[in-house]
Design an enzyme around this catalytic site. Structure first.
Site, PDB file in Angstrom:
ATOM      1  N   PRO A  39       0.819  -1.216   0.000  1.00 33.46           N
ATOM      2  CA  PRO A  39       0.000   0.000   0.000  1.00 33.46           C
ATOM      3  C   PRO A  39       0.851   1.264   0.000  1.00 33.46           C
ATOM      4  O   PRO A  39       1.912   1.299   0.629  1.00 33.46           O
ATOM      5  CB  PRO A  39      -0.792  -0.092   1.312  1.00 33.46           C
ATOM      6  CG  PRO A  39      -0.668  -1.486   1.770  1.00 33.46           C
ATOM      7  CD  PRO A  39       0.552  -2.067   1.159  1.00 33.46           C
ATOM      8  N   GLY A  40       0.383   2.246  -0.733  1.00 30.33           N
ATOM      9  CA  GLY A  40       1.015   3.565  -0.687  1.00 30.33           C
ATOM     10  C   GLY A  40       2.291   3.703  -1.468  1.00 30.33           C
ATOM     11  O   GLY A  40       3.019   4.679  -1.310  1.00 30.33           O
ATOM     12  N   THR A  89      -1.510   3.809  -7.820  1.00 31.10           N
ATOM     13  CA  THR A  89      -2.585   4.655  -8.354  1.00 31.10           C
ATOM     14  C   THR A  89      -1.990   5.906  -8.987  1.00 31.10           C
ATOM     15  O   THR A  89      -2.447   6.357 -10.044  1.00 31.10           O
ATOM     16  CB  THR A  89      -3.550   5.034  -7.221  1.00 31.10           C
ATOM     17  OG1 THR A  89      -3.851   3.858  -6.478  1.00 31.10           O
ATOM     18  CG2 THR A  89      -4.826   5.621  -7.754  1.00 31.10           C
ATOM     19  N   GLU A  95      14.039  -0.314  28.269  1.00 28.46           N
ATOM     20  CA  GLU A  95      14.511   0.289  27.013  1.00 28.46           C
ATOM     21  C   GLU A  95      16.038   0.303  26.954  1.00 28.46           C
ATOM     22  O   GLU A  95      16.618   0.073  25.893  1.00 28.46           O
ATOM     23  CB  GLU A  95      13.966   1.711  26.842  1.00 28.46           C
ATOM     24  CG  GLU A  95      12.448   1.815  26.743  1.00 28.46           C
ATOM     25  CD  GLU A  95      11.840   0.932  25.673  1.00 28.46           C
ATOM     26  OE1 GLU A  95      12.518   0.659  24.665  1.00 28.46           O
ATOM     27  OE2 GLU A  95      10.688   0.488  25.851  1.00 28.46           O
ATOM     28  N   HIS A 147      17.212  -3.010  25.690  1.00 35.43           N
ATOM     29  CA  HIS A 147      17.181  -3.107  24.214  1.00 35.43           C
ATOM     30  C   HIS A 147      18.389  -2.402  23.619  1.00 35.43           C
ATOM     31  O   HIS A 147      19.079  -2.936  22.749  1.00 35.43           O
ATOM     32  CB  HIS A 147      15.934  -2.395  23.655  1.00 35.43           C
ATOM     33  CG  HIS A 147      14.658  -3.129  23.854  1.00 35.43           C
ATOM     34  ND1 HIS A 147      14.491  -4.430  23.478  1.00 35.43           N
ATOM     35  CD2 HIS A 147      13.463  -2.735  24.364  1.00 35.43           C
ATOM     36  CE1 HIS A 147      13.250  -4.807  23.757  1.00 35.43           C
ATOM     37  NE2 HIS A 147      12.609  -3.804  24.301  1.00 35.43           N
ATOM     38  N   ASP A 161       7.190  -7.372  22.453  1.00 37.30           N
ATOM     39  CA  ASP A 161       8.491  -7.951  22.079  1.00 37.30           C
ATOM     40  C   ASP A 161       8.348  -9.457  21.903  1.00 37.30           C
ATOM     41  O   ASP A 161       8.848 -10.035  20.937  1.00 37.30           O
ATOM     42  CB  ASP A 161       9.533  -7.690  23.170  1.00 37.30           C
ATOM     43  CG  ASP A 161       9.755  -6.199  23.395  1.00 37.30           C
ATOM     44  OD1 ASP A 161       9.469  -5.435  22.467  1.00 37.30           O
ATOM     45  OD2 ASP A 161      10.213  -5.827  24.500  1.00 37.30           O
TER      46      ASP A 161
HETATM   47  P1  ATP Z   1      -2.911   1.438  -2.405  1.00 36.25           P
HETATM   48  O1  ATP Z   1      -2.421   0.107  -2.849  1.00 36.25           O
HETATM   49  O2  ATP Z   1      -3.098   1.500  -0.926  1.00 36.25           O
HETATM   50  O3  ATP Z   1      -4.062   1.958  -3.185  1.00 36.25           O
HETATM   51  P2  ATP Z   1      -1.119   2.951  -3.995  1.00 36.25           P
HETATM   52  O4  ATP Z   1       0.114   2.184  -4.280  1.00 36.25           O
HETATM   53  O5  ATP Z   1      -2.132   3.010  -5.059  1.00 36.25           O
HETATM   54  O6  ATP Z   1      -1.730   2.473  -2.630  1.00 36.25           O
HETATM   55  P3  ATP Z   1      -1.019   5.759  -4.237  1.00 36.25           P
HETATM   56  O7  ATP Z   1      -2.445   6.047  -3.983  1.00 36.25           O
HETATM   57  O8  ATP Z   1      -0.569   5.789  -5.638  1.00 36.25           O
HETATM   58  O9  ATP Z   1      -0.649   4.397  -3.565  1.00 36.25           O
HETATM   59  O10 ATP Z   1      -0.100   6.737  -3.403  1.00 36.25           O
HETATM   60  C1  ATP Z   1      -0.568   7.516  -2.351  1.00 36.25           C
HETATM   61  C2  ATP Z   1       0.165   8.819  -2.286  1.00 36.25           C
HETATM   62  O11 ATP Z   1       1.520   8.605  -1.969  1.00 36.25           O
HETATM   63  C3  ATP Z   1       0.186   9.553  -3.592  1.00 36.25           C
HETATM   64  O12 ATP Z   1      -0.922  10.373  -3.731  1.00 36.25           O
HETATM   65  C4  ATP Z   1       1.458  10.360  -3.502  1.00 36.25           C
HETATM   66  O13 ATP Z   1       1.233  11.570  -2.815  1.00 36.25           O
HETATM   67  C5  ATP Z   1       2.357   9.511  -2.639  1.00 36.25           C
HETATM   68  N1  ATP Z   1       3.319   8.739  -3.447  1.00 36.25           N
HETATM   69  C6  ATP Z   1       3.411   7.396  -3.488  1.00 36.25           C
HETATM   70  N2  ATP Z   1       4.420   7.014  -4.299  1.00 36.25           N
HETATM   71  C7  ATP Z   1       4.964   8.126  -4.781  1.00 36.25           C
HETATM   72  C8  ATP Z   1       6.036   8.397  -5.689  1.00 36.25           C
HETATM   73  N3  ATP Z   1       6.753   7.410  -6.236  1.00 36.25           N
HETATM   74  N4  ATP Z   1       6.318   9.678  -5.981  1.00 36.25           N
HETATM   75  C9  ATP Z   1       5.620  10.677  -5.421  1.00 36.25           C
HETATM   76  N5  ATP Z   1       4.593  10.504  -4.575  1.00 36.25           N
HETATM   77  C10 ATP Z   1       4.271   9.251  -4.236  1.00 36.25           C
END
Ligand code: ATP
Length: 657
Positions: A252-253, A257, A474, A477, A548
């Site tokens: 994710p992220g 998209t 801590e 660790h 942990d």
């Molecule tokens: P998911 O699988 O959860 O839908 P995703 O892979 O589709 O996630 P995105 O929605 O494309 O993730 O990314 C979320 C946000 O993260 C984007 O709107 C952007 O702001 C930032 N981001 C992610 N990757 C990049 C990148 N390579 N360059 C710039 N911004 C990024």
């Protein structure tokens, strides 16, 4: 300060496509609103029309005593089937009865102007005859009988109840399909229509490949897809076929998209975007019909790209044991998708892009070549890529001059693109809260801490005794990880409560693709350092080590049963990368092996624990010094540890930047 308040709204969401424009001479779509308009106009017309010519009711006594003696009546008609009598007043005398018509002009009133109701026992013939006879010749009126059928009224009466039911039904369906109020997209009539948003060439808020940092290989792949659509001949001339689809896979992220949006911005071809869950509806058959509609629209607009985000919502593997876990509607939708993807010729110019972070659960038929020919992996960004992503997101922020972006990139291993975007935004908000005019390095570090650990909770009530336990835990660790060669390098230790944690040791994990047994063992020992410290110092243990213990138990099981790192178990992995056996009903090993696994796991953990205890005992003085310093300062950094323990062996250096 340029920060945006975190929001769940999608800033890129475009308005739904309106059905009215007719760019290439296509027929306008049928819109249910027209039915309502026509129905209402008809009713208004009837009301106005009836109102203009309907007779006014009066009493028989008025007719008998005023109108008839005055000779104003021309004719009366007895309506035999309705029990009422219509009265035709002479045109010249009508002005005398103005008061019955309110504001209406008497000239426009059509005959019969009046009527009166008679009881069924009323002997009309005799009564009218008597009055008529008494009148002088010039004042006599004629008498007629007739029958009237009110067809319109009857039809309306009949229609009223069904129309009302239909109206309520339509209203309910609009609500249920969740599209009420959406321009051009509402109602039962469009429930089977695809919900794809269309991004055209001249769509505003264009995202380009410049906005996507890093992901070089993925970019090359998707750029080629754009090129397929722009210059198909270049590829087909050599006999090649244009791929039908590409699947973006990654955590994710990571920007899947975003990459697709950039394709939309760069391709200059129509781009349909929708989410896998848009196919799903409570009505049976709707998903399949939406898939059909999507492909119909796409073919009309070809060459074009269709992007399906989170395709796992529909693309999940079909179940083998029908009836038990099967979801017929979803499977029908998937079947339709499979058919459509293989149903059109490869040169028809429709390319399907899809994104998922669960490629393992997708149906194998969907992944086969000919449907998604290409799989593009979008992984978590590495140091250099994080540096690039920071550069993109710092573009709009007011940061202090000479800001060290590389430092930030180093501090954020394991962060996704979305996390980095969040760090930048949080830093801006933190700086704004402190009324600063530019964002400083510390604001970014605070933002990173907040994102990793959660909100600082200084107000949490912790007793002195508890605080001491946390500090020693801590420090345990920190000491073990500092003194073990292969453990992750420590960044800082804190005993300020954050989120749900009461204290934390923060590491900078090495960025590596493979991990060795030594590294895993050293990390386990460092994780157990907290509990070992409690036992050594206080001779009693607490519940504070639960996290942990959970972590190392999972890790130890993974080492033994997935990574083949136990001598006794051997080079065997029970890992199921297909994700098919979600419910874990059948274990692929015997009871005896299960016992062996448990035994080996316990041995690994025991060895690591002993290792941690040994290190702490050997360096008891320094360890206590560290714990006391932590109690005093609440946060200590790797520099402080270096002063106490001396330089660390094999301090990991980032050499990429
Ligand atoms: P998911 O699988 O959860 O839908 P995703 O892979 O589709 O996630 P995105 O929605 O494309 O993730 O990314 C979320 C946000 O993260 C984007 O709107 C952007 O702001 C930032 N981001 C992610 N990757 C990049 C990148 N390579 N360059 C710039 N911004 C990024």
């Amino acid at each position: 300060m340029n920060g945006t308040i975190p929001s769940t709204q999608n800033p890129q969401s475009a308005p739904k496509q309106a059905p009215t424009p007719l760019p290439n001479g296509r027929k306008p779509r049928f819109n249910p609103t027209w039915i309502y308009i026509i129905l209402c106009s008809f009713l208004v017309y009837l009301w106005v029309f009836n109102n203009g010519s309907s007779p006014v009711q009066i009493q028989w006594i008025d007719v008998k005593e005023k109108m008839m003696p005055a000779g104003d009546i021309e004719k009366i008609t007895l309506i035999t089937n309705l029990n009422h009598v219509e009265v035709y007043v002479k045109k010249d005398s009508l002005s005398k009865y103005k008061k019955y018509f309110g504001f209406k002009e008497t000239d426009h009133i059509t005959a019969p102007q009046f009527y009166f109701v008679i009881p069924s026992t009323f002997d009309a013939d005799t009564k009218f005859g008597e009055v008529r006879q008494q009148l002088p010749a010039g004042k006599k009126f004629s008498i007629e009988t007739a029958e009237r059928r009110d067809y319109i009224g009857r039809v309306l009466e009949w229609l009223f109840v069904p129309a009302l039911l239909l109206f309520v039904w339509l209203l309910m369906f609009r609500r249920m399909s969740g599209t009420a109020g959406v321009p051009g997209g509402g109602g039962i009539f469009s429930v089977g229509r695809s919900k794809a948003q269309l991004f055209d060439k001249d769509h505003k808020n264009k995202i380009t490949f410049q906005d996507v940092a890093g992901l070089e290989e993925a970019k090359v792949e998707v750029m080629e897809i754009v090129d397929f659509l722009k210059n198909p001949k270049k590829y087909t001339e050599l006999g090649g076929k244009i791929p039908k689809g590409a699947l973006l896979i990654g955590p994710p992220g990571t920007g899947k998209t975003l990459l697709a949006k950039a394709v939309a911005g760069e391709a200059n071809v129509p781009f349909f975007s929708l989410s896998g869950s848009d196919f799903v509806e409570m009505f049976v058959g709707v998903g399949a019909s939406r898939v059909r509609d999507l492909f119909r629209q796409a073919k009309e607009k070809a060459p074009c790209i269709v992007f399906i985000d989170e395709i796992d919502a529909v693309g999940r593997a079909r179940s083998k044991n029908g009836g038990f876990t099967s979801n017929d509607e979803r499977e029908n939708t998937l079947n339709q998708l499979l058919t459509e993807m293989d149903g059109f010729g490869s040169n028809s110019g429709v390319i399907i892009l899809a994104a998922t972070n669960r490629a393992d659960i997708l149906d194998k038929a969907l992944l086969r070549a000919g449907r998604f020919d290409r799989q593009i992996h979008v992984d978590l960004p590495e140091l250099k890529e994080r540096f690039e992503i920071f550069k993109v997101h710092l573009r709009g922020l007011k940061i202090t001059d000479g800001f060290d972006i590389a430092f930030l990139a180093k501090q954020t291993p394991g962060f996704s693109g979305a996390d980095i975007a969040n760090v930048c935004n949080e830093a801006a908000l933190i700086a704004a809260r402190k009324n600063k005019s530019t964002i400083e390095k510390q604001d970014f570090l605070d933002a990173v801490d907040r994102i990793i650990g959660g909100l600082e909770r200084k107000s949490k009530i912790i007793t002195k005794e508890e605080k001491r336990t946390i500090a020693y835990h801590e420090a345990g660790h920190a000491t073990v990880s500092w003194l073990l060669e292969h453990a992750n390098p420590l960044l800082k230790v804190t005993i300020i409560p954050r989120g749900r944690a009461l204290g934390a040791a923060w590491y900078l994990p090495e960025e590596r693709q493979i991990t060795t047994t030594e590294q895993l063992l050293d990390e386990m020992a460092a994780t157990l350092g907290g509990r070992a410290a409690e036992e050594l110092v206080f001779s009693k243990i607490s519940t504070g080590a639960m996290n942990d213990l959970e972590k190392i138990t999972k890790q130890a099981y993974a080492m033994v049963s997935y990574f083949g790192m136990s001598e006794k178990v051997g080079n065997i992995s029970y890992y199921d990368s297909t994700g098919q056996n979600e419910y874990g009903f059948n274990r692929p090993y015997s009871e005896k092996t299960a016992e062996l696994l448990d035994h080996e796991v316990k041995k690994l953990i025991d060895v690591s624990y002993e290792k941690a205890k040994k290190i702490l005992t050997q360096h008891k003085a320094e360890f206590s010094q560290l714990a006391e310093l932590l109690l005093e300062r609440e946060v200590i950094f790797s520099e402080d540890l270096e002063q106490i323990f001396g330089k660390r062996k094999n301090m990991h250096q980032h050499e990429l930047l």
